[in-house]
Each structure stands twice: as structure tokens, then as C-alpha cells.
Motif scaffolding. Structure first.
Motif, PDB file in Angstrom:
ATOM      1  N   MET A 286      67.340  53.896 -33.020  1.00  0.00           N
ATOM      2  CA  MET A 286      66.326  53.251 -32.057  1.00  0.00           C
ATOM      3  C   MET A 286      65.852  54.465 -31.031  1.00  0.00           C
ATOM      4  SD  MET A 286      65.957  49.174 -33.212  1.00  0.00           S
ATOM      5  CE  MET A 286      66.101  48.507 -34.357  1.00  0.00           C
ATOM      6  N   ILE A 287      67.022  54.771 -30.263  1.00  0.00           N
ATOM      7  CA  ILE A 287      66.572  55.537 -28.897  1.00  0.00           C
ATOM      8  C   ILE A 287      66.447  56.817 -29.302  1.00  0.00           C
ATOM      9  CG2 ILE A 287      67.924  56.685 -26.851  1.00  0.00           C
ATOM     10  CD1 ILE A 287      67.657  53.071 -26.655  1.00  0.00           C
ATOM     11  N   GLU A 288      67.215  57.424 -30.188  1.00  0.00           N
ATOM     12  CA  GLU A 288      66.353  58.567 -30.435  1.00  0.00           C
ATOM     13  C   GLU A 288      65.108  58.916 -30.342  1.00  0.00           C
ATOM     14  OE1 GLU A 288      70.089  60.954 -31.635  1.00  0.00           O
ATOM     15  OE2 GLU A 288      68.988  59.768 -33.675  1.00  0.00           O
ATOM     16  N   LEU A 289      65.051  57.785 -31.756  1.00  0.00           N
ATOM     17  CA  LEU A 289      63.286  57.772 -32.092  1.00  0.00           C
ATOM     18  C   LEU A 289      62.031  57.257 -31.105  1.00  0.00           C
ATOM     19  CD1 LEU A 289      63.699  56.043 -35.934  1.00  0.00           C
ATOM     20  CD2 LEU A 289      63.375  58.250 -35.212  1.00  0.00           C
ATOM     21  N   LEU A 290      62.535  56.264 -30.357  1.00  0.00           N
ATOM     22  CA  LEU A 290      61.870  55.638 -29.108  1.00  0.00           C
ATOM     23  C   LEU A 290      61.625  57.321 -28.123  1.00  0.00           C
ATOM     24  CD1 LEU A 290      63.356  52.935 -27.668  1.00  0.00           C
ATOM     25  CD2 LEU A 290      60.895  52.938 -28.599  1.00  0.00           C
ATOM     26  N   ASP A 291      62.947  58.741 -27.490  1.00  0.00           N
ATOM     27  CA  ASP A 291      62.732  59.652 -26.828  1.00  0.00           C
ATOM     28  C   ASP A 291      61.696  60.547 -27.704  1.00  0.00           C
ATOM     29  OD1 ASP A 291      63.905  58.261 -25.162  1.00  0.00           O
ATOM     30  OD2 ASP A 291      65.917  59.035 -25.703  1.00  0.00           O
ATOM     31  N   ALA A 292      61.600  60.894 -28.863  1.00  0.00           N
ATOM     32  CA  ALA A 292      61.045  61.874 -29.545  1.00  0.00           C
ATOM     33  C   ALA A 292      59.653  61.847 -29.498  1.00  0.00           C
ATOM     34  CB  ALA A 292      61.166  61.191 -31.363  1.00  0.00           C
ATOM     35  N   PRO A 293      59.624  63.407 -29.403  1.00  0.00           N
ATOM     36  CA  PRO A 293      57.772  63.477 -28.310  1.00  0.00           C
ATOM     37  C   PRO A 293      57.080  62.727 -29.121  1.00  0.00           C
ATOM     38  CG  PRO A 293      58.963  65.321 -29.852  1.00  0.00           C
ATOM     39  CD  PRO A 293      60.366  64.382 -29.474  1.00  0.00           C
ATOM     40  N   SER A 294      55.424  62.310 -29.339  1.00  0.00           N
ATOM     41  CA  SER A 294      54.332  62.047 -29.316  1.00  0.00           C
ATOM     42  C   SER A 294      53.373  62.481 -28.131  1.00  0.00           C
ATOM     43  CB  SER A 294      54.532  60.428 -29.456  1.00  0.00           C
ATOM     44  OG  SER A 294      54.422  59.523 -27.989  1.00  0.00           O
ATOM     45  N   GLU A 295      52.365  62.082 -28.883  1.00  0.00           N
ATOM     46  CA  GLU A 295      51.060  63.320 -28.107  1.00  0.00           C
ATOM     47  C   GLU A 295      50.267  61.488 -28.614  1.00  0.00           C
ATOM     48  OE1 GLU A 295      48.458  66.281 -27.578  1.00  0.00           O
ATOM     49  OE2 GLU A 295      49.609  66.383 -29.713  1.00  0.00           O
ATOM     50  N   ALA A 296      49.702  60.971 -27.486  1.00  0.00           N
ATOM     51  CA  ALA A 296      49.224  59.529 -27.132  1.00  0.00           C
ATOM     52  C   ALA A 296      48.647  59.333 -25.949  1.00  0.00           C
ATOM     53  CB  ALA A 296      49.010  58.563 -28.073  1.00  0.00           C
ATOM     54  N   PRO A 297      47.905  59.252 -25.778  1.00  0.00           N
ATOM     55  CA  PRO A 297      47.668  58.124 -24.082  1.00  0.00           C
ATOM     56  C   PRO A 297      47.710  57.376 -23.876  1.00  0.00           C
ATOM     57  CG  PRO A 297      45.554  58.571 -25.007  1.00  0.00           C
ATOM     58  CD  PRO A 297      46.456  59.080 -25.994  1.00  0.00           C
ATOM     59  N   GLY A 298      48.348  56.821 -24.651  1.00  0.00           N
ATOM     60  CA  GLY A 298      48.489  54.887 -25.284  1.00  0.00           C
ATOM     61  C   GLY A 298      50.180  54.842 -24.007  1.00  0.00           C
ATOM     62  N   TRP A 299      50.860  56.230 -24.655  1.00  0.00           N
ATOM     63  CA  TRP A 299      52.356  55.584 -25.058  1.00  0.00           C
ATOM     64  C   TRP A 299      53.237  56.550 -23.595  1.00  0.00           C
ATOM     65  CZ3 TRP A 299      56.690  53.205 -26.216  1.00  0.00           C
ATOM     66  CH2 TRP A 299      57.639  54.032 -26.346  1.00  0.00           C
ATOM     67  N   ALA A 300      53.785  56.033 -22.619  1.00  0.00           N
ATOM     68  CA  ALA A 300      54.047  56.660 -21.512  1.00  0.00           C
ATOM     69  C   ALA A 300      55.222  56.672 -20.944  1.00  0.00           C
ATOM     70  CB  ALA A 300      52.627  55.435 -20.177  1.00  0.00           C
ATOM     71  N   ALA A 301      56.037  57.720 -21.800  1.00  0.00           N
ATOM     72  CA  ALA A 301      57.981  57.628 -21.513  1.00  0.00           C
ATOM     73  C   ALA A 301      57.526  58.990 -21.519  1.00  0.00           C
ATOM     74  CB  ALA A 301      58.472  57.545 -22.673  1.00  0.00           C
ATOM     75  N   PRO A 302      57.317  59.389 -19.957  1.00  0.00           N
ATOM     76  CA  PRO A 302      57.585  61.258 -20.053  1.00  0.00           C
ATOM     77  C   PRO A 302      58.935  61.703 -19.353  1.00  0.00           C
ATOM     78  CG  PRO A 302      56.922  59.452 -17.137  1.00  0.00           C
ATOM     79  CD  PRO A 302      56.789  58.350 -18.688  1.00  0.00           C
ATOM     80  N   ILE A 303      59.979  60.654 -19.365  1.00  0.00           N
ATOM     81  CA  ILE A 303      61.324  61.011 -19.304  1.00  0.00           C
ATOM     82  C   ILE A 303      62.049  61.385 -20.493  1.00  0.00           C
ATOM     83  CG2 ILE A 303      63.620  60.020 -17.924  1.00  0.00           C
ATOM     84  CD1 ILE A 303      61.484  60.492 -16.184  1.00  0.00           C
ATOM     85  N   GLN A 304      62.614  62.836 -20.040  1.00  0.00           N
ATOM     86  CA  GLN A 304      62.728  63.553 -21.178  1.00  0.00           C
ATOM     87  C   GLN A 304      64.451  62.617 -22.147  1.00  0.00           C
ATOM     88  OE1 GLN A 304      62.913  67.492 -21.489  1.00  0.00           O
ATOM     89  NE2 GLN A 304      62.021  67.732 -19.389  1.00  0.00           N
ATOM     90  N   ALA A 305      65.124  62.401 -22.891  1.00  0.00           N
ATOM     91  CA  ALA A 305      66.096  61.981 -23.625  1.00  0.00           C
ATOM     92  C   ALA A 305      67.120  62.963 -22.400  1.00  0.00           C
ATOM     93  CB  ALA A 305      66.561  61.760 -24.931  1.00  0.00           C
ATOM     94  N   SER A 306      67.775  64.127 -22.704  1.00  0.00           N
ATOM     95  CA  SER A 306      68.807  64.846 -21.633  1.00  0.00           C
ATOM     96  C   SER A 306      68.696  64.260 -20.156  1.00  0.00           C
ATOM     97  CB  SER A 306      68.213  66.072 -21.799  1.00  0.00           C
ATOM     98  OG  SER A 306      67.103  66.671 -21.496  1.00  0.00           O
ATOM     99  N   THR A 307      67.352  63.566 -19.561  1.00  0.00           N
ATOM    100  CA  THR A 307      66.914  63.446 -18.110  1.00  0.00           C
ATOM    101  C   THR A 307      67.808  61.784 -18.730  1.00  0.00           C
ATOM    102  OG1 THR A 307      66.056  64.732 -17.425  1.00  0.00           O
ATOM    103  CG2 THR A 307      66.054  62.709 -16.397  1.00  0.00           C
ATOM    104  N   TRP A 308      67.867  60.918 -18.969  1.00  0.00           N
ATOM    105  CA  TRP A 308      68.734  59.960 -19.218  1.00  0.00           C
ATOM    106  C   TRP A 308      70.142  59.650 -19.625  1.00  0.00           C
ATOM    107  CZ3 TRP A 308      66.408  54.941 -17.705  1.00  0.00           C
ATOM    108  CH2 TRP A 308      65.221  54.937 -17.963  1.00  0.00           C
ATOM    109  N   GLU A 309      70.667  60.948 -20.271  1.00  0.00           N
ATOM    110  CA  GLU A 309      72.036  60.813 -21.005  1.00  0.00           C
ATOM    111  C   GLU A 309      72.668  61.485 -19.684  1.00  0.00           C
ATOM    112  OE1 GLU A 309      72.705  59.362 -23.517  1.00  0.00           O
ATOM    113  OE2 GLU A 309      71.274  58.579 -24.208  1.00  0.00           O
ATOM    114  N   ALA A 310      72.249  62.295 -18.626  1.00  0.00           N
ATOM    115  CA  ALA A 310      72.850  62.740 -18.020  1.00  0.00           C
ATOM    116  C   ALA A 310      73.503  62.010 -16.909  1.00  0.00           C
ATOM    117  CB  ALA A 310      72.309  64.278 -17.335  1.00  0.00           C
ATOM    118  N   LYS A 311      72.899  60.871 -16.978  1.00  0.00           N
ATOM    119  CA  LYS A 311      72.990  59.697 -16.218  1.00  0.00           C
ATOM    120  C   LYS A 311      74.176  59.670 -14.453  1.00  0.00           C
ATOM    121  CE  LYS A 311      74.695  56.977 -19.962  1.00  0.00           C
ATOM    122  NZ  LYS A 311      76.037  56.070 -20.534  1.00  0.00           N
ATOM    123  N   ASN A 312      73.160  60.880 -14.081  1.00  0.00           N
ATOM    124  CA  ASN A 312      72.993  61.669 -12.485  1.00  0.00           C
ATOM    125  C   ASN A 312      72.994  60.381 -11.504  1.00  0.00           C
ATOM    126  OD1 ASN A 312      73.328  63.334 -10.293  1.00  0.00           O
ATOM    127  ND2 ASN A 312      71.695  64.718 -10.961  1.00  0.00           N
TER     128      ASN A 312
END
Length: 581
Positions: free
Chosen positions: A330-356
């Protein structure tokens, strides 16, 4: 509730809003007769089409979520009303690619379920492979009250369509896409709260459900429906109540999902009228309580407008307990690219997973200025003068605020008071040393951290320059003339950053006379009186700088400049003189 609208005709409003999506998103088209936003045909391989919709007023859901990687089409009703079955049938039959089948996702409202369900059956009768998933994620209404109707569908629905849309984009068959959508819906809980109901354009104004000042409707639905109760409650206790309704497994009326996944998704949804600033505060409170009370650290946090209630002054919290769907997570699917103005999730999966968690350490050369300089004052005299000056500023806050309300944005008095209170607290916890440079260097960061706006910046620049100027005199007791010379040097430094000069109706009108008279006479009292006289004379002075220039009007003839007045109060207090006009 606010009943003011730029467009009060509800028919024109909905039609124009739908048309706007074709202007801002080139991938979509509008069937105006049926109020359907749909993806324009392309040469891309066929995939399962995903269709959703409902009453208007919940934008960006659902029309704003039509695009690659998410919805294929959305059908809109009038405001807060379901579209007709015929509208939906047109969407399923003629506005989406039916080759690989169609999945219809609808929120659990009777009108929506009936209209979309009827259209699904008509599509099946016409030979279209079609399935429907009904989402009911709201726990605001429990089992007992919900009865056979079940849970209402609210903001969590967007997580269902995003996951299903991403899976469809990967070419998965209808059975897998529908299964993923159902599992997502079954593992969702949401609850909302609002400070008021909303007014629907074109409808009569009703005060029947108006909330009292400070009262919150807990569990409010997205169509103005009442929730589970009302309370006069602050944000921490409100969030505590909402999270309890979502997560308390002992509440058998609401224990719909046991959220215990290692990867929980948190969606904090703006119902339409909460400022971005407040949404930030709400998000922090929710995340903090999730971790401290439930030991839940969300794998993904989404915060923003996803499903509104017109301009609802509220928010909702959704939690997705991610489970195995037999393919991409489910996480991968939420992170998957999409192109619609109403879906705002600009943080990439790699950034979340890095847990910097790395941080930069700060260093400051201000510590050098805190070293004893040998320029001394009697500690008791220094503390008495500072206390008197700061207390005068605090006492003057109501009149400074009143002046700034007339000619500015009303924040000058509060800013001065905040700074003065912070310095008072500082010198009570970090006693003065009698070394002027050390003490002033300790006060500067307090001003920087507690006074914002233009005045805060001017004070910070001036005081930093004063620290620098005081490093030059030889050790010993400071005289009024030494102070005046250092203050003049600070004025010169300030003039590099602001064009303000006496006559421009700013705090400089009080500052310059104070420095000039102190240097000429060596009398703190005479200098303070000169500053007050100059502040009084700003009444009727046309502003050349500052917010007053933009405010306009004749307010400048009625009151003195707030910044000059506040500074004159400080100087009078410093001299031990009364600060009333």
C-alpha cells in the motif's frame, strides 16, 4: 458561518469549477451535460478504469483527482447532492476505457450508493465488466447510531482511490484492483471536527446549527451533518478525543479497525478553511499524540486539502492500517507517481525511506561579545532602569495596539510587549552582571527570537550594532556622552538597512532626537522627553514608509506613529518618567 460568496449561483459555480479543471490540467476533458471530468484518450495501453464522484463541494475530491495514476473519471452532482444514475452511467459507458473493466469507488451515502450502484448494474447489463467498492471510514457516528447504514465515507476515501489507481496504472486486472480497494477501505478509520457549519451558496441562511464561540462539533460529516457531540475544548484535548475514537479498542461502538501495522499512514485533511499555518500546528499535535500515547510513528504523513466541505472550518484525521494486498505494498502504491492537481504528495519514497535525522550544529561569535569588557554599571541601577523601561512598554501595549489598528495591522503593541516580557524573563533567570557589553549581548538574541515583523528586525539590527559599538570604548564607567556616541554609531548602522529618517513617520522619529539630546546635554530625562515630543509630533505626519503607506485613509491625522510612541515609552521608563501623554 460565512454566507459571503464570490459566486452565489450554485449552478454556475459548479459548472465553472468543473470547466476550470480543463484549463489547469491538459490531460482532462469535461462532459458538461453530465458533469463528468474524464481523462482524454491517449495511445497508452488499456488499463482498468477507475471512476468515482459524488456531490460537489468536496473539491479537490473527486474531479481534481482525475489524471494518470489515479482516477479515470469523476462524476459530480450539485452541491452536497449525489449525481444521478444516468450521469454515472454515461461516465462508465462512454467516458472511460472499458476494455479492461471499470472499478467504481463511492462513499457510503445512500444517494451515492444508489446512483452509482444503479449505473454499475446498467453497465454490467451492457456487457461492461464492472465492480463497485463502497468506502465507509468515518467513526464519528458509531455502530449503534449508524445502524444498518454503516459508517459514512469521508476523507480516507482518497487513499482508496490513490492505491487502486496506482495498481490499475501498473496493468493489474480488475479483480486485483478491486481487492486492493476493498482491503484499503476495510483498514481505514477517520473522524472530523469543525468550529462551525458551512453555508451552501444559493440556499437560505440558517442559524439552526450554529456553534457557540469556542465550541467544536466532534465527528461532523462532510455535508454539514452533526457529529457525536459538541464541546468547548482546546486543540490538545480535541485531538485526544478524536484519536481515542479512532484507536480505542475498548470502545466497542467505534473499534472498527485495530491499527497495529508497522506502517501506518496518517492523513490530516483540511475541510476547506483552516489556514496552512494552523494545519501545521494541528499536524504537529496529532503526530505528537500518536507517538506519545499510542506508540504510532506514521510511515507516511499527508496534510492538506483532499476532501473539503466547502469552506469548512475544520479538519479530519484518517489512519490507514496497511496490510498485504498480494502485490506492491500500500505504501508503494501511495508513493507511485500520479498527475492530478488534487493529489498532493510531493515527497518522494526515497526521501521517506532515508529517514535522515542528521542536524547541523550551530555556532555563534556572539559568545565572544559576552566576554567581560570592563565597561561597568551599578547592577542595581542597571536592573532598576531596565525593569522600569520594559514595564513601561508593557503598560503601553493597549494604546500602541489601538494606534496601530488605526494606521497599520494592529500588531505593533503586541510585538513590543512580547519582546519586553521576554527580556524581563531573561534578566530574572540570568541575572545582570554589571558589565554592559556582556549584559547587552545576552539580551540581543532574546529580542531576535521574540520580536517579529519590521519593528523586531529594526530593534535587532540596532542592538547588534550597539554591541559592536560598545566594544570600542576603554574600560571603566560609561558616561552619557559615551553612550550617545555608541548609540549614534548604531543609528548610522541602522541607516544602511532602512531609508527611514526623521519625518518619515517611523520609530526613527523618536530614536534620533533621543540620541541627539543625550549627546548634547548628557541628561537621560531631557533625551526621553525629546523622544516623546517627537513621537507626539508624528500625529498628522504623512507616512513615507511602513504599513501605513498601504493602509491609506486619514488615520495618520488621528494618532501618532505606533512605533515611535512605543519607543518613547521605553525611553521615558528608562529615565524613570511617567509615559502617559
Amino acid at each position: 458561518m460565512s454566507s459571503k460568496h464570490f459566486i452565489s449561483d450554485p449552478t454556475k459555480l459548479v459548472n465553472d469549477a468543473l470547466h476550470s479543471l480543463t484549463i489547469t490540467n491538459p490531460t482532462v476533458a469535461l462532459d458538461a451535460d453530465n458533469k463528468i471530468i474524464y481523462r482524454r484518450p491517449t495511445n497508452a495501453p488499456s488499463q482498468v478504469s477507475l471512476l468515482s464522484g459524488g456531490g460537489s463541494g468536496h473539491e479537490p475530491s473527486f474531479a481534481g483527482m482525475v489524471g494518470p495514476g489515479i482516477l479515470s473519471a469523476a462524476v459530480a452532482g450539485t452541491i452536497f447532492a449525489s449525481p444521478s444514475a444516468e450521469q454515472v452511467r454515461n461516465g462508465v459507458i462512454s467516458r472511460v476505457d472499458t476494455e479492461k473493466g471499470v472499478l467504481v469507488v463511492v462513499m457510503n451515502y445512500t444517494g451515492d450508493v444508489l446512483s452509482f450502484g444503479m449505473a454499475v448494474e446498467k453497465a454490467k447489463a451492457a456487457g461492461v465488466e464492472c465492480e463497485m467498492v463502497v468506502v465507509g471510514d468515518d467513526v464519528g457516528v458509531g455502530r449503534a447510531k449508524g445502524g444498518k447504514v454503516g459508517r459514512r465515507g469521508i476523507a480516507g476515501t482518497v487513499l482508496v482511490i490513490k492505491i487502486a489507481g496506482a495498481l490499475a496504472a501498473q496493468g493489474k486486472p480488475l479483480s486485483e484492483v478491486a481487492k486492493a480497494a476493498r482491503l484499503t477501505a476495510e483498514n481505514l478509520v477517520s473522524v472530523g471536527a469543525s468550529l462551525d457549519h458551512v453555508h451552501v451558496p444559493g440556499r437560505a441562511i440558517s442559524t439552526e446549527h450554529t456553534l457557540e464561540a469556542g465550541e467544536v462539533e466532534i465527528g461532523m460529516g462532510i455535508h454539514n451533518e452533526d457529529g457525536s457531540g459538541r464541546a468547548k475544548i482546546g486543540l490538545p484535548d480535541l485531538v485526544k478525543t478524536m484519536l481515542s475514537q479512532l484507536l480505542d479498542q475498548s470502545d466497542k461502538d467505534r473499534a472498527f479497525v485495530d491499527v497495529k501495522s508497522n506502517q501506518v499512514v496518517l492523513l490530516i485533511n483540511n475541510l476547506g478553511s483552516v489556514s496552512v499555518l494552523e494545519m501545521g500546528g494541528i499536524t504537529t499535535e496529532v503526530v505528537s499524540q500518536l507517538e506519545s500515547t499510542y506508540n504510532i510513528k506514521p510511515a507516511r504523513v499527508l496534510s492538506g486539502m483532499y476532501m473539503t466541505s466547502l469552506n469548512g472550518l475544520g479538519f479530519s484525521i484518517s489512519l490507514l492500517n496497511t496490510v498485504d494486498i498480494g502485490g506492491p505494498s500500500m505504501i508503494e502504491l501511495l508513493d507511485a507517481p500520479s498527475e492530478a492537481p488534487g493529489w498532493a504528495a510531493p515527497i518522494q519514497a526515497s526521501t521517506w525511506e532515508a529517514k535522515n535525522t542528521a542536524e547541523r550544529t550551530s555556532s555563534s561569535k556572539l559568545d565572544e561579545a559576552k566576554k567581560p569588557s570592563g565597561q561597568t554599571m551599578n547592577v542595581a541601577d542597571e536592573k532598576s532602569a531596565l525593569n522600569s523601561a520594559l514595564e513601561a512598554v508593557i503598560a503601553a501595549e493597549p494604546e500602541v495596539t489601538q494606534y496601530d489598528t488605526v494606521v497599520g495591522d494592529g500588531d505593533c503593541g503586541i510585538g513590543l510587549k512580547r519582546g519586553a516580557e521576554a527580556v524581563l524573563k531573561h534578566i530574572s533567570t540570568s541575572p545582570l552582571t554589571g558589565d554592559v557589553l556582556t549584559d547587552l549581548a545576552g539580551i540581543v538574541p532574546v529580542i531576535e527570537n521574540n520580536m517579529d515583523g519590521t519593528s523586531g528586525a529594526l530593534y535587532a539590527i540596532f542592538l547588534n550594532a550597539l554591541v559592536h559599538a560598545l566594544q570600542a570604548p576603554a574600560p571603566g564607567a560609561l558616561t552619557p556622552q559615551t553612550w550617545a556616541a555608541a548609540l549614534q554609531q548604531s543609528c548610522d548602522a541602522l541607516s544602511k538597512y532602512t531609508p527611514a529618517r526623521p519625518g518619515d513617520r517611523t520609530l526613527v522619529d523618536a530614536l534620533y532626537p533621543f540620541v541627539e539630546i543625550l549627546g548634547k546635554t548628557g541628561s537621560l530625562a531631557e533625551a526621553a522627553n525629546a523622544a516623546r515630543k517627537a513621537a507626539v509630533e508624528t500625529k498628522g505626519m504623512q507616512a513615507s514608509l511602513g504599513r501605513s503607506v498601504y493602509v491609506g485613509g486619514s488615520g495618520f491625522t488621528q494618532v501618532p506613529d505606533p512605533g515611535a510612541w512605543g519607543l518613547s515609552c521605553l525611553f521615558l521608563g528608562l529615565a524613570g518618567l511617567p509615559s502617559k501623554e
